[in-house]
Enzyme design. Sequence first.
Site, mmCIF file in Angstrom:
data_model
loop_
_atom_site.group_PDB
_atom_site.id
_atom_site.type_symbol
_atom_site.label_atom_id
_atom_site.label_comp_id
_atom_site.label_asym_id
_atom_site.label_seq_id
_atom_site.Cartn_x
_atom_site.Cartn_y
_atom_site.Cartn_z
ATOM 1 N N LEU A 25 0.861 -1.332 -0.032
ATOM 2 C CA LEU A 25 0.060 -0.004 0.086
ATOM 3 C C LEU A 25 0.949 1.248 0.049
ATOM 4 C CD1 LEU A 25 -2.658 -1.042 2.539
ATOM 5 C CD2 LEU A 25 -2.763 -1.202 0.264
ATOM 6 N N ASP A 26 0.368 2.183 -0.475
ATOM 7 C CA ASP A 26 1.172 3.389 -0.418
ATOM 8 C C ASP A 26 1.188 4.042 0.909
ATOM 9 O OD1 ASP A 26 0.955 3.644 -3.272
ATOM 10 O OD2 ASP A 26 -0.839 5.207 -3.330
ATOM 11 N N ARG A 27 2.217 4.659 1.463
ATOM 12 C CA ARG A 27 2.524 4.971 2.804
ATOM 13 C C ARG A 27 1.361 5.451 3.540
ATOM 14 N NH1 ARG A 27 7.403 6.831 5.583
ATOM 15 N NH2 ARG A 27 6.884 8.318 7.117
#
Length: 209
Positions: A25-27
């Site tokens: 996942l993106d941060r």
Amino acid sequence: MWKQLRELLAFEIASGGQVSIVNRLDRETSGLVLVAKTAIAARDFGLLMQRHSLRKEYLAIVWGWPEWEHKLIDAPLDRQGKHQHSAVWLKQMIHVSGAPAQTEFLIERRFKRSTAAADRFSLIRAIPRTGRTHQIRVHLASIGHPIVGDKIYGPDEQLYLRFIETGWTHELEQKLLLPRHALHSARLALADEREWTSALPPDLAEFVR
């Protein structure tokens, strides 16, 4: 998260296991992450992803009220810096020479936070058919409904650079409303055999209320 996984699964690792994160996942994205505890499981999950047998669904809070209930975006993505200037190296853009990218969108709910027209928002279910970097965020921004709190694809990419320098400030809050982008990995379904779901976390649920 990687450090905590290694601590949580220390016994498996010591016994010859190989911990792998299957869907990254993106941060700032919350929600479900699938973890394989052995090399065999990681390989099997990888094959399922290649065959598009791992179905992923996200919930996103976006600016505005779309005029549609269901929409499919089919628009290739590439790194913006390859074609035009961008202050953010990883920023993606729609470009004809990019990798194929498809995302399906469905309206879950439209809501207001005040009587002002600018305070109209929508909760959208996003189903990526491909897995490109920032795909959901770019596709939503491209149709005029960027994700609330998105520092890169929201009102101004300079806000991302400002956040890196100063952290979260009142000025950023006024423009972004949320300290992280409102994107949540809500459902993972594995080849019609297993399914995991995750409700909106408190920060996003409160924003919708």
